[in-house]
Each structure stands twice: as structure tokens, then as C-alpha cells.
Design an enzyme around this catalytic site. Structure first.
Site, PDB file in Angstrom:
ATOM      1  N   ASP A  31     -10.746   2.118  -3.384  1.00  0.00           N
ATOM      2  CA  ASP A  31     -11.309   1.753  -2.080  1.00  0.00           C
ATOM      3  C   ASP A  31     -12.831   1.752  -2.126  1.00  0.00           C
ATOM      4  O   ASP A  31     -13.493   1.278  -1.205  1.00  0.00           O
ATOM      5  CB  ASP A  31     -10.841   2.745  -1.001  1.00  0.00           C
ATOM      6  CG  ASP A  31      -9.491   2.347  -0.411  1.00  0.00           C
ATOM      7  OD1 ASP A  31      -8.974   1.271  -0.770  1.00  0.00           O
ATOM      8  OD2 ASP A  31      -8.958   3.120   0.410  1.00  0.00           O
ATOM      9  N   ASP A  71       0.830  -1.214   0.000  1.00  0.00           N
ATOM     10  CA  ASP A  71       0.000   0.000   0.000  1.00  0.00           C
ATOM     11  C   ASP A  71       0.862   1.260   0.000  1.00  0.00           C
ATOM     12  O   ASP A  71       2.078   1.200   0.264  1.00  0.00           O
ATOM     13  CB  ASP A  71      -0.911  -0.022   1.240  1.00  0.00           C
ATOM     14  CG  ASP A  71      -2.266   0.628   0.975  1.00  0.00           C
ATOM     15  OD1 ASP A  71      -2.363   1.480   0.075  1.00  0.00           O
ATOM     16  OD2 ASP A  71      -3.239   0.289   1.696  1.00  0.00           O
TER      17      ASP A  71
END
Ligand code: GLA
Length: 730
Positions: free
Chosen positions: A542, A472
């Protein structure tokens, strides 16, 4: 003897005719042919390297007119500006976007590159140029992909002068389109939770700059473009010129239509705040800028990109593994991970056919929320008193492999790492260090930071049986200073950071060849052909609202393959829009990509598990088609469409799978008839509904021609409805 010579010459000529790259000495022209595409460049009388043709494949015997400087009609323009170049230095009165701008230590900033030599090896052409007086060499590289006609272009700048110079702007390549005024540009924009919006605008006199100044790829623009003629308003028809940069740092693509109606697209590292000092005897190699041509519309252009990515670009190309169905803990437990909780989720995930269990954020350092812990990559003892082994063993006993979340390039100020090494972050001395999500960016360009990041990841992979890392990257840069290096080298951070990122990924992959890696950046903020060369999948957004995802995934597939597009089924109502969607709808939305589950399985009812089990099993029967096949956007969800239909046809055309979605029906109108594409017209195909209902009068078996021409009716009525069916060749 004479006969022998004749024979040899004939054989040579034949080999030349079929060769992907040819040089014609009499016309000083290079011609590249690959798949449906021809690309021609030539050396003009000034020894400039000129763009001559890029488009649909030409006849084998066709001769494109030789290169010739295009002289301006008026004194306000200069020939260097009016001639379309393959790669042009800033000098001699160049007013369009330069490919290379250099400042020399004596203050000279003029650069005039001229052809020197070439080498051709199979599918690769190198063209060497040199400045008219200074020992600055540039080698252009062209590599043609035989299967798709996609060209990889890059440039290498070499300093053979006696002193360092500074590159202030450099492109990987400039692509020249046929002269025209009716072009339309497609590009992708977005932001967190709203990535991958397809934009269209006319190419008009002036420039459109797509870019990121964020130190990373960014979601605001994606480094991809596609240009077609505005009159071709069709997914499947018309010529399309497209390209994508393989660079995960600040980047720039400039689409420029000049005053002579010439359109060029140049791309490379962002020239804003750019400066790369190249010492005597050193070289600077640009990232690659890929470009292709499709004659079957934007749909065809996407399919070429998908094929190229899967067969030639991904780290395991041409045989990347199919994506396993994964479970990810993030939306279920967020930072509240612990041994018992994750084991319980793993059991439930395994029961529906999940193949990979991924524990997300929260397992390391003093990580209770996003305020602390990043940088401290040791297992949190309170949450996992016996380390990760018991959980990993449990996951393995459930016949799944294990994945873990990391965010290697970041640090929370509240961490042991930052307390020990406050100088390891990007910063300007004495200036504020602006935090985002309570974190700072480690300066990966520094050798000690690179060693630390590689070291902890290697250790983690050595000590634990980890099959997958979700990598990430949750903020963009601020204060991009690098105080430790000599003055004049600080701006190298834009390039050296990314080079180190790539080299860490490459080294980890070499040492741990079984480990797979996902590129995530708070969603889709780091997706580009550069990171895709080193990672196995990406997280597009997301935003996991299955309705929003139709648009997000639609935009994503313009440039990138569904083979890497992770799509999780999460909870309803969605956290994004508080929208309620049936579990079947959520599954069908995600099944258009690489399926994952991110729901809180602790809240599921028995019937949810039953539905999920069926859907996962069905997905596995079409997974190869979805991840490897040819995608057709039969009805695009763009422009507020009530409908969205995608179809993917397997490479051997033996299977097609269709996903259809309805936003809301109105006034009793039926769902539009679905005309599939890409089948073998002569072959017979059996239809079967995976979910939802087909019209009662649908024949069980019919020809490919029937399904494509007569079409299929699905019975969709109501709000947020979905259906899917397959066609199997008999
Ligand atoms: C980012 C990712 C999410 C999740 C969180 C964890 O936002 O995109 O999927 O991993 O970080 O902090």
C-alpha cells in the site's frame, strides 16, 4: 537378430543420456539434469533415500558416489540424524527437522521410511517410500523445468492402515546443500507499508525459521530463500541455491546447519498448531516447494525465478498477457465512490492512455467506511442507482476495460451476512472474536461458506462485464476454531481454507476465462508461488511513495517477477512520508514494474496530464521488456544507497531500458557511471533518453561492448532526481 538387439540397446542408452531424469540401477542413483543444474539422489544400503548432489550441472558421464549411510562418530548421534535425507520420518532418533511426524491411534509416533519403488516419466520422478512396519506410504515427486532447472518437489502421504492417523508435521521437501560453513542466507521481511526488505545473515550452527502463523502468507517473511557463499559479494557472480514455497496458508521454511556442518532447508505448512487427520484409505498432498540453482549470482537466481514464473507458473503461462496500464480509484476517492465521480475519473484516466479502470472499495452493501458492509456483495443503490452497468458502459466507451475490488473472505459484524450467519467466521465457542479493521475472517474451509463466496463472485461476473477483480484480504487470523467439525479435525482449517481458496479461484477462472485477478492483501501480505498460480498480478504494498517503492520493488524482485508487480503513480506529497516528488520521478519509479495510476486526477493541472500522457506512451514502448526481460540490479538501493539503477534487457537483446534514481547529490560528485549488462557485445545499439539528460559526449550509437564496458553518464544533480534511457539494437 543380434544386430537388432545391439541397435535397440544403443538407442535406449542414447535416449537415457539425454533424458532429464535417469536411474542408474547399478549405483541405485537418480540423476536429474535441467538447464544449468544437476540434482542427484540415491538409495543407501538401509534403503533410505539420500541426498547426493544439488548444484551446477555436471558432465554427462560424471558419476556421483553412491548413497551410503553416514555413521556418527559418537553415541550421542544416530545414523538417521547424520545422513542427509531427501525426506525423513521422525523416528529412530532423528534430531534434525523431520519431514514427516505422525501420531498413530495406538500412541506410536515412530516412523522409518524406506525406499520401495520409482517411476520416471519424462521430466518427472516419483519415488515411493514406506514405513518399515506400518502401511504408511509416501510418494516424493520431482519435476524439472527444462528452461530454468527449477525443480518442483512435493510429497504425498497415504494411509493404507486400518485406522486414521494424524500428521503433526509435514514438509513439502528438504533441500540439502553441499557441506559448508561459509553460507549466507538472504530472506525477505516486512510489514504493512514496508514490505520486501532484503535481509542477510550468516548460516551458522542452529536454525533460522522463516514463517507465518497468520493463516495466510504474511508480509513479515516471504516464503522464499536464497543461499550463497558469503565470500561472493556480488549480484552477478557465484553459486546461489534458492527456493520458494507455493502455499498461501501458515508456512515454515527452516534453514538448519547441524553439528556435522550440513545445511538443509525444509519447508511446508507451519508445524505450529498443525494437525491433519488422514483417514483409512485417504491421502494428504503437500503444497510444492520449488528450488533452483544459479551460477551467476543472486541476480541470476532472480532472473531464473522471473523466467520460471512467467513461462511456467502464472495461470496463463507461457503466454501471460502483458499488464494493461490501469487506473485505480482508491487513493483518489477511498470509500466515496459513486456513478458520476467514477465516470469523471474514468474520462480523465482514458485521456492519458490508461487501458483498465478499476473501482476500488466502497461500491457494495452499506459500505461508507471500513465499519460495515463486507459480506454484502450487492451494489449500493444510493451510490449506483442504476447498478454498475452505466459506469461499465462508460468505461467501455472510453476504450478501457473494467475492474472491481472485492474482499471475499471477510465479513463486518455490521453486515446482513454476519447477522444471518454468525457461525460462519473462524471462532472458538464462547471465546471473544477479535476484530481487525472491524472485520472477521469467514471460515472458507466450511462447504457452505465456500459455496457462498463462489456463488456471489460467479453472479457478479455473470451479471456484469468485469475484466478484472482486485481480490483483497485485509487482516490475519485470530481464534482459528472450526466448531462444526468432529473433534480432532478442527486444525484441518489451516489447510482446507487454502485449498478452498485455490479451488474457488480455479473454478472462477475456468468459468470466466477472460477475467484477470489481482492478489492484494492490504499490500503484499499474500504473495507466494501458490497464489501466483491462480492470479495474474499482485499488489506489493500500500506504500506508494515512489522513493520508498525503490526499496520495496527491489526486494520484491529477488523472488518475484516485475511482470506481476503492480506499481501506481500517486499524489505528491505522498500520504506515507509527506515527501514531495516530481511527477516524472513517480512515473519512472512505477515504470520499473507494471504501471498503474492511483492519483486523484481531479487535482491534476493540464501540465500533469501532458507529462502523464507522454510517460504512459513511453512505458508502452518498453513494457514488454520490463515485464518479460532480464532484470539487472546495476546499483541496488539497499543499505541506504544514494543511488538506485535497474536495467532490463529484452529476451532477444534488441532493447534495454535503464532507470536511474538519485536520493541527493553531495559535494559536486557526479552520478556513478552506469555499466549496463546483458547486451550483445558485437551488436550496435542506439541510445536515447526517455527522461532526464545524458552527458553531452554520449555517442548516439555504439557497440554493446561499449555500453557495457565504457558505460553511460547521466546528468543527475539535486534531490530525488530520476532519469531513464533505452538502448535499441540497430
Ligand atoms: C487495502 C488495499 C488498498 C485498498 C483498500 C480498500 O488496504 O491494499 O489498495 O484496496 O484495502 O479498503
Amino acid at each position: 537378430m543380434l544386430l537388432c538387439l545391439l541397435f535397440a540397446t544403443g538407442a535406449h542408452a542414447r535416449a537415457q543420456a539425454g533424458a532429464p531424469v535417469r536411474f542408474d540401477a547399478s549405483s541405485q542413483t537418480f540423476r536429474i539434469d535441467a538447464a544449468g543444474m544437476t540434482y542427484v539422489l540415491g538409495i543407501n544400503e538401509q534403503k533410505e533415500v539420500q541426498a547426493l548432489y544439488w548444484g551446477k550441472r555436471l558432465g554427462a558421464e560424471d558419476q556421483v558416489p553412491a548413497a551410503k549411510q553416514m555413521l556418527p562418530a559418537v553415541s550421542f548421534d544416530l545414523p538417521v540424524t547424520t545422513t542427509p535425507h531427501e525426506f525423513v520420518g521422525w523416528g529412530g532418533g532423528l534430531f534434525v527437522e523431520p519431514d514427516l511426524k505422525i501420531t498413530f491411534p495406538d500412541g506410536n509416533r515412530d516412523l522409518a521410511l524406506r525406499y520401495v519403488s520409482n517411476t520416471i516419466a519424462g521430466d518427472t520422478l516419483h519415488v515411493v517410500m514406506k514405513d518399515v512396519s506400518r502401511e504408511v506410504y509416501v510418494t516424493l515427486e520431482y519435476k524439472a523445468d527444462a528452461e530454468t532447472g527449477i525443480l518442483r518437489r512435493s510429497a504425498e502421504v497415504e494411509n493404507r492402515t486400518n485406522a486414521p492417523f494424524t500428521i503433526e508435521q509435514v514438509q513439502a521437501a528438504t533441500w540439502n546443500l553441499p557441506r559448508g560453513t561459509d553460507y549466507r542466507l538472504r530472506y525477505l521481511t516486512g510489514r504493512w507499508a514496508a514490505e520486501w526488505t532484503v535481509q542477510e545473515r550468516a548460516v551458522q550452527p542452529g536454525k533460522t525459521v522463516l514463517e507465518s502463523r497468520r493463516g495466510t502468507t504474511g508480509a513479515q517473511n516471504s516464503p522464499w530463500f536464497a543461499i550463497d557463499h558469503a565470500r561472493a559479494n556480488d549480484q552477478e557472480q557465484g553459486g546461489v541455491w534458492f527456493g520458494a514455497l507455493a502455499w498461501s496458508g501458515s508456512w515454515q521454511i527452516t534453514v538448519e546447519q547441524d553439528q556435522m556442518e550440513q545445511v538443509r532447508v525444509s519447508g511446508g505448512p507451519n508445524s505450529f498448531d498443525f494437525g491433519y487427520r488422514v483417514g483409512k484409505g485417504e491421502t494428504f498432498k503437500t503444497p510444492a516447494f520449488y528450488g533452483g540453482y544459479a551460477s551467476d549470482g543472486i541476480g541470476g537466481a532472480s532472473r531464473l525465478m522471473h523466467r520460471f514464473e512467467v513461462d511456467s507458473l502464472l495461470p496463463r503461462a507461457p503466454n501471460p498477457a502483458l499488464r494493461p496500464v490501469l487506473y485505480n480509484s482508491w487513493e483518489a476517492t477511498e470509500f466515496r465512490v459513486d456513478e458520476a465521480g467514477q465516470m469523471a475519473l474514468a474520462e480523465k484516466a482514458a485521456s492519458i492512455g490508461v487501458e483498465r479502470f478499476v473501482m476500488d472499495d466502497g461500491w457494495f452493501g452499506q459500505r461508507k467506511d471500513d465499519h460495515a458492509g463486507l459480506g454484502d456483495w450487492y451494489v449500493n443503490q444510493e451510490k449506483f442507482p442504476h447498478g454498475l452497468k452505466p459506469l461499465i458502459d462508460k468505461v467501455h466507451s472510453l476504450k478501457m476495460d473494467f475492474g472491481l475490488w472485492v474482499e471475499p473472505e471477510m465479513v463486518n459484524p455490521d453486515s446482513d451476512l454476519y447477522r444471518k450467519h454468525p457461525d460462519w467466521v473462524l471462532n472458538f465457542p464462547g471465546r471473544p472474536r477479535t476484530e481487525a479493521r472491524n472485520q472477521l475472517v469467514l471460515n472458507l474451509a466450511r462447504p457452505d461458506v465456500r459455496a457462498y463466496v463462489y456463488g456471489f463472485l460467479d453472479k457478479l461476473l455473470m451479471e456484469n462485464e468485469i475484466a478484472f477483480l482486485k481480490w483483497d484480504y485485509n487482516r490475519n487470523w485470530s481464534e482459528p476454531g472450526w466448531p462444526a467439525v468432529a473433534q480432532g479435525d478442527e486444525k484441518k482449517v489451516y489447510v482446507d481454507f487454502i485449498r478452498n481458496l485455490y479451488s474457488i479461484l480455479a473454478e472462477l477462472r475456468a468459468k470466466h476465462p477472460k477475467v484477470e485477478i489481482e492478489s492484494c492483501s492490504g499490500g503484499g501480505s499474500r504473495v507466494d508461488l501458490g497464489i501466483m498460480q491462480l492470479t495474474d498480478e499482485v499488489w506489493p504494498s500500500d506504500n506508494t511513495d515512489a522513493f520508498d517503492r525503490l526499496l520495496i520493488q527491489n526486494g520484491f524482485t529477488y523472488a518475484y517477477t516485475p511482470a506481476v508487480m503492480m506499481a501506481w503513480v500517486t499524489d505528491s506529497p505522498t500520504w506515507v512520508n509527506q515527501r514531495a516528488l516530481s511527477l516524472a520521478y513517480r512515473f519512472l519509479s512505477s515504470m520499473q514494474g507494471s504501471l498503474g495510476i492511483g492519483a486523484n486526477l481531479n487535482k491534476w493541472a493540464p501540465e500533469d496530464f501532458a507529462t502523464a500522457k507522454t510517460m504512459v506512451a513511453q512505458y508502452k514502448t518498453v513494457r514488454e521488456t520490463v515485464q518479460r526481460g532480464s532484470l539487472y540490479r546495476l546499483i541496488s538501493p539497499e543499505h541506504g544507497s544514494e543511488h538506485s539503477v535497474t536495467e532490463t534487457v529484452s529476451r532477444d537483446r534488441a532493447q534495454a531500458v535503464v532507470f536511474a534514481f538519485l536520493h541527493s547529490s553531495r559535494e559536486m560528485y557526479p552520478y556513478p557511471r552506469i555499466h549496463v549488462e546483458g547486451l550483445d557485445a558485437e551488436a550496435r545499439y542506439a541510445i536515447s533518453a526517455m527522461d532526464g539528460k545524458l552527458a553531452n559526449d554520449t555517442p548516439a550509437i555504439a557497440s554493446g561492448a561499449y555500453w557495457m564496458s565504457r558505460g553511460v553518464d547521466v546528468m543527475l544533480r539535486g534531490d530525488f532526481q530520476a532519469a531513464a534511457f533505452t538502448l535499441e539494437r540497430r
